[in-house]
Design a protein around this motif. Structure first.
Motif, PDB file in Angstrom:
ATOM      1  N   GLY A 173       0.799  -1.221   0.000  1.00  0.00           N
ATOM      2  CA  GLY A 173       0.000   0.000   0.000  1.00  0.00           C
ATOM      3  C   GLY A 173       0.830   1.269   0.000  1.00  0.00           C
ATOM      4  N   LYS A 174       2.150   1.156   0.144  1.00  0.00           N
ATOM      5  CA  LYS A 174       3.030   2.319   0.088  1.00  0.00           C
ATOM      6  C   LYS A 174       3.477   2.630  -1.339  1.00  0.00           C
ATOM      7  N   PHE A 175       3.251   1.709  -2.268  1.00  0.00           N
ATOM      8  CA  PHE A 175       3.618   1.966  -3.657  1.00  0.00           C
ATOM      9  C   PHE A 175       2.576   2.896  -4.284  1.00  0.00           C
ATOM     10  N   GLU A 176       3.040   3.889  -5.032  1.00  0.00           N
ATOM     11  CA  GLU A 176       2.142   4.917  -5.549  1.00  0.00           C
ATOM     12  C   GLU A 176       1.056   4.349  -6.457  1.00  0.00           C
ATOM     13  N   VAL A 207      -0.344   1.422  -6.320  1.00  0.00           N
ATOM     14  CA  VAL A 207      -1.349   0.791  -5.468  1.00  0.00           C
ATOM     15  C   VAL A 207      -2.153   1.845  -4.725  1.00  0.00           C
ATOM     16  N   GLN A 208      -1.483   2.907  -4.276  1.00  0.00           N
ATOM     17  CA  GLN A 208      -2.186   3.960  -3.536  1.00  0.00           C
ATOM     18  C   GLN A 208      -3.297   4.588  -4.380  1.00  0.00           C
ATOM     19  N   ARG A 209      -3.023   4.777  -5.663  1.00  0.00           N
ATOM     20  CA  ARG A 209      -4.056   5.364  -6.513  1.00  0.00           C
ATOM     21  C   ARG A 209      -5.275   4.459  -6.582  1.00  0.00           C
ATOM     22  N   ARG A 210      -5.037   3.164  -6.704  1.00  0.00           N
ATOM     23  CA  ARG A 210      -6.159   2.217  -6.756  1.00  0.00           C
ATOM     24  C   ARG A 210      -6.897   2.177  -5.424  1.00  0.00           C
ATOM     25  N   SER A 247      -8.771  15.781 -11.857  1.00  0.00           N
ATOM     26  CA  SER A 247      -8.912  14.725 -10.866  1.00  0.00           C
ATOM     27  C   SER A 247      -7.913  14.935  -9.731  1.00  0.00           C
ATOM     28  N   ALA A 248      -8.114  14.224  -8.654  1.00  0.00           N
ATOM     29  CA  ALA A 248      -7.299  14.417  -7.440  1.00  0.00           C
ATOM     30  C   ALA A 248      -5.814  14.207  -7.739  1.00  0.00           C
ATOM     31  N   SER A 249      -4.986  14.931  -7.007  1.00  0.00           N
ATOM     32  CA  SER A 249      -3.538  14.839  -7.176  1.00  0.00           C
ATOM     33  C   SER A 249      -3.005  13.540  -6.580  1.00  0.00           C
ATOM     34  N   ASP A 250      -1.760  13.234  -6.882  1.00  0.00           N
ATOM     35  CA  ASP A 250      -1.126  12.044  -6.314  1.00  0.00           C
ATOM     36  C   ASP A 250      -1.054  12.149  -4.795  1.00  0.00           C
ATOM     37  N   CYS A 302      -5.829   9.479   0.892  1.00  0.00           N
ATOM     38  CA  CYS A 302      -7.003   8.603   0.905  1.00  0.00           C
ATOM     39  C   CYS A 302      -6.600   7.152   1.135  1.00  0.00           C
ATOM     40  N   ALA A 303      -5.540   6.724   0.480  1.00  0.00           N
ATOM     41  CA  ALA A 303      -5.078   5.347   0.645  1.00  0.00           C
ATOM     42  C   ALA A 303      -4.690   5.082   2.090  1.00  0.00           C
ATOM     43  N   GLU A 304      -4.030   6.036   2.707  1.00  0.00           N
ATOM     44  CA  GLU A 304      -3.606   5.862   4.102  1.00  0.00           C
ATOM     45  C   GLU A 304      -4.803   5.684   5.039  1.00  0.00           C
ATOM     46  N   LEU A 305      -5.936   6.283   4.676  1.00  0.00           N
ATOM     47  CA  LEU A 305      -7.130   6.135   5.508  1.00  0.00           C
ATOM     48  C   LEU A 305      -7.603   4.688   5.575  1.00  0.00           C
ATOM     49  N   LEU A 306      -7.348   3.918   4.521  1.00  0.00           N
ATOM     50  CA  LEU A 306      -7.755   2.511   4.512  1.00  0.00           C
ATOM     51  C   LEU A 306      -6.719   1.606   5.173  1.00  0.00           C
ATOM     52  N   MET A 307      -5.505   2.111   5.402  1.00  0.00           N
ATOM     53  CA  MET A 307      -4.414   1.257   5.869  1.00  0.00           C
ATOM     54  C   MET A 307      -4.044   1.496   7.323  1.00  0.00           C
ATOM     55  N   ALA A 308      -4.917   2.172   8.064  1.00  0.00           N
ATOM     56  CA  ALA A 308      -4.679   2.379   9.492  1.00  0.00           C
ATOM     57  C   ALA A 308      -6.025   2.450  10.205  1.00  0.00           C
ATOM     58  N   PRO A 309      -6.129   1.904  11.411  1.00  0.00           N
ATOM     59  CA  PRO A 309      -7.386   2.000  12.154  1.00  0.00           C
ATOM     60  C   PRO A 309      -7.738   3.464  12.407  1.00  0.00           C
ATOM     61  N   SER A 310      -8.994   3.807  12.187  1.00  0.00           N
ATOM     62  CA  SER A 310      -9.438   5.180  12.426  1.00  0.00           C
ATOM     63  C   SER A 310     -10.950   5.214  12.429  1.00  0.00           C
ATOM     64  N   GLU A 311     -11.495   6.312  12.951  1.00  0.00           N
ATOM     65  CA  GLU A 311     -12.945   6.494  12.908  1.00  0.00           C
ATOM     66  C   GLU A 311     -13.425   6.637  11.475  1.00  0.00           C
ATOM     67  N   THR A 312     -12.599   7.271  10.629  1.00  0.00           N
ATOM     68  CA  THR A 312     -12.980   7.424   9.222  1.00  0.00           C
ATOM     69  C   THR A 312     -13.108   6.071   8.545  1.00  0.00           C
TER      70      THR A 312
END
Length: 738
Positions: free
Chosen positions: A349-352, A354-357, A631-634, A640-650
């Motif tokens: 998930g740290k590869f760019e 993959v992050q875009r996907r 469209s959104a920047s890199d 956004c990708a980081e939001l899926l890869m760490a526990p959070s309320e979001t």
């Protein structure tokens, strides 16, 4: 003055409308009259009244509804073994069927007075969504009796006697319903249906009874092989004039017990490795008493109207619920897997790339969940928005396809190898089914969304078309004369608004009070509402009935309307959630993606418009600067990708309602590994800083011997290593060829 206007303007214009616009068939008329307009009409007004949308508030569940989701729905998900259902047994186990009947899953929408649960559309949707994150086959099995079918039709149109007999039996599962619309030759095209009935007298229970002799051949009928009661659609004729003066009575819907003489239930279809029951059925000279028509004899010929009315609500719940559940599950599990799976000692998930996907998946889940909540909230408030339901069906299933495709790419071999550990494969196979049923998406997008929406949502056009259809010419002229000044003033305002917001790129468009950070996006939606309304006016006035045949122009304009709706719902959801700062990256990515699609669709309309001058003119008037929103920047994708890869309320808010698995199954294994990896990230980093790239029992032992980590950290990392190893495993089987 009025007489002069009628003579020199209105009367010639009426002739022009009759010439340019094609006549409206009875089927088209009933389709347009079914359901109602709602927020879609605001979006095609050029100046949406945001209070109408935002003042609804968030959808809410009652304590009883929430308790049902936390209780029976959770227990049902625990009972389900989707691998066994879909691959080993190819059917839903008897104990699951019994549980569905016992807990009245087939009576979610049936009122309590008839023994059903009497739940709201929001509860209905949340139930199907959660089940679908566990098994699409069970989700479909629950979905169908509560969507388009005998239950909903009986509630809306049935006689008191029919309701009293059938609804309690449907609610507790004594009767399993299906609905027979799709035919072999005509598909779901009611106008071309070859299934027919003829009014006649026949013998029923030893008595001469007025009824119908019906012949039909249906296929692709969900629950058909196990159904006990068939909702049957057919064309009815009365050559002997036994019930009236007309010979062709029209599209009619009746309830037929499947054990009726002459009814044949065919063998099962096997839809794309799904285990829900689906199959054909036939009827040969089946005699049906007149009181088997839903609503009785007075509903002869009203079947299409009845179906369209039911579809206006059901299509906004059923497949969008399945799609939303699939997208949310893809977001949660793909984020978790991308965090625990490492390549070159780095989480993938740290590869760019993959992050875009990952960001795309998160955005799709956010938008679909937002639109799903808003649509069911509207249904809770009594609306039946037909065009919105079509938008939801098409774009929710498209969104699911995109999300699952990206999730499959990121999981790679983990998602390709079938077995109990694979939680994506069966959803992937279900996507084509969802896209083609309840109105194939190609036709829904090309013909229905804008074709129906432009006419239904326009403040004057439908009435003008009705005036042109009026057999009394003088009455038609009088009606059109009332509408004409209003329509012309609407066109002037639309032209000025569209040009102004187009040239100023929406900077001066208004936004509702109290929306804060999101105000800039409300302004953009107001901008493109004005532009779409102007493009619609020009298209309708210049192309007339030809617009029906310009399916790609209609589809692109429909895409603009659809994106405006989806993005409106996204903004509403953000506000309903309290406008959390942590969710801004999701909002930013989703809004930019949707607005960019709107611009692209409009530019393609202008580039391909049949009248080239008008295409260039619309481009010049409304989008003189071309693309103004990218469209959104890199960097935004990374956040956004980081939001899926760490526990959070979001993350929890985005994926609420996903069933997290039973201990030891594929979802649970990855989820537990994710939690362990995130909780022990600091100890893992110590190894990486010391140059120890791989995490396994040997490297952990080495790190402990060098005093890089404590005993406690070593024990935790051993647990992490074991959990990650299990999370990346796939199933293997004996040689099946032997």
């Amino acid at each position: 003055m009025s007489d002069l206007r009628k003579k020199w303007l209105t009367r010639p214009l009426l002739k022009l409308i009759k010439k340019v616009l094609p006549p409206i068939s009875q089927t088209e008329r009933e389709a347009m009259e079914a359901g109602e307009v709602w927020w879609d009409a605001q979006l095609l007004s050029g100046k949406p009244d945001w209070d109408q949308l935002l003042n609804m508030g968030p959808p809410e569940l009652t304590e009883e509804e929430q308790a049902f989701i936390d209780g029976p729905v959770e227990k049902l998900c625990q009972m389900i073994d989707d691998w066994k259902i879909s691959f080993e047994e190819r059917c839903i186990p008897e104990q699951v069927w019994d549980f569905l009947k016992k807990e009245r899953f087939f009576g979610i929408i049936i009122p309590k007075e008839y023994g059903g649960l009497g739940f709201s559309p929001t509860a209905h949707a949340d139930i199907v969504t959660k089940i679908s994150t566990r098994s699409t086959s069970v989700g479909v099995t629950v979905m169908v009796p509560n969507s388009l079918g005998p239950g909903e039709l009986l509630m809306a149109h049935g006689t008191d006697e029919q309701k009293s007999y059938y609804l309690p039996r449907l609610a507790d599962g004594r009767e399993i319903p299906c609905f027979g619309l799709t035919g072999v030759e005509a598909g779901s095209d009611a106008a071309s249906m070859t299934d027919t009935g003829v009014v006649c007298y026949g013998d029923y229970k030893g008595e001469k009874t007025l009824g119908m002799r019906v012949n039909w051949h249906k296929r692709y009928i969900t629950l058909g092989p196990v159904a006990t009661i068939l909702g049957l659609a057919f064309k009815l004729y009365d050559p002997d004039h036994l019930v009236g003066d007309k010979e062709e009575l029209g599209f009619t819907v009746a309830l037929v017990p499947t054990d009726t003489e002459g009814v044949t239930i065919g063998q099962r279809h096997l839809p794309a490795m799904q285990a829900f029951q689906n199959g054909p059925n036939w009827g040969e000279d089946v005699f049906i008493p007149m009181d088997w028509i839903i609503g009785g004899q007075e509903n002869v010929g009203r079947g299409w109207h009845m179906l369209m009315s039911a579809l206006a609500a059901g299509r906004g719940i059923s497949l969008p619920s399945l799609s939303t559940g699939g997208a949310k599950m893809a977001a949660r599990m793909t984020g978790a897997y991308a965090r625990v799976r490492e390549q070159f000692s780095i989480p993938i998930g740290k590869f760019e790339g993959v992050q875009r996907r990952l960001a795309e998946i998160a955005s799709i889940a956010y938008v679909l969940d937002s639109a799903h909540k808003t649509t069911t909230c509207a249904l809770d408030h009594g609306h039946k928005p037909a065009v919105v339901s079509a938008i939801m069906k098409a774009h929710a299933t498209y969104g699911l396809r995109d999300a699952i495709n990206d999730a499959m790419d990121i999981h790679a071999g983990k998602a390709i190898m079938d077995g109990p550990l694979n939680y994506l494969g069966n959803v992937y196979r279900a996507v084509p089914v969802a896209i083609t049923v309840e109105g194939a998406n190609i036709l829904t997008r090309s013909l229905m969304i804008f074709g129906q929406g432009a006419i239904r949502c326009h403040p004057y056009l439908l009435d003008e078309m009705m005036a042109a259809e009026n057999p009394d010419t003088e009455a038609g002229v009088a009606e059109l004369d009332k509408l004409l000044p209003k329509h012309m003033w609407f066109q002037i305002k639309t032209l000025l608004r569209g040009i102004f917001h187009g040239w100023t790129v929406g900077i001066f468009a208004s936004s509702p009070k109290g929306v804060g950070y999101a105000a800039k996006y409300y302004r953009q939606l107001n901008r493109y509402s004005a532009i779409l309304t102007l493009a619609t006016e020009i298209s309708l006035m210049s192309l007339g009935g030809e617009l029906k045949r310009k399916e790609l122009i209609s589809a692109r304009l429909g895409d603009v309307l659809s994106q405006l709706y989806l993005l409106s719902c996204t903004l509403k959801r953000f506000k309903d959630d309290g406008s959390p700062k942590e969710d801004r990256p999701l909002l930013e990515f989703a809004m930019r993606a949707g607005l960019h699609k709107i611009e692209q669709s409009l530019l393609e309309v202008y580039q391909n418009f049949p009248h080239r001058f008008l295409g260039h003119l619309m481009h010049f008037l409304t989008m003189p600067w071309g693309h103004s929103i990218h469209s959104a920047s890199d960097r935004q994708a990374q956040v956004c990708a980081e939001l899926l890869m760490a526990p959070s309320e979001t993350r929890d808010r985005l994926t609420k309602g996903v069933f997290l698995g039973n201990p030891g199954d594929g979802v649970d294994i990855v989820e537990q590994a994710f939690q362990l990896v995130c909780a022990n990230e600091e100890a893992r980093d110590k190894l990486k800083k010391a140059g120890i790239r791989m995490l396994n029992q040997d490297t952990i032992k080495e790190a402990r011997e060098k005093n890089l980590i404590t005993d406690e950290e070593a024990d935790k990392l051993r647990e992490v290593a074991d959990a990650v190893y299990m999370a990346i495993q796939v199933d293997h089987f004996d040689d099946l060829s032997k």
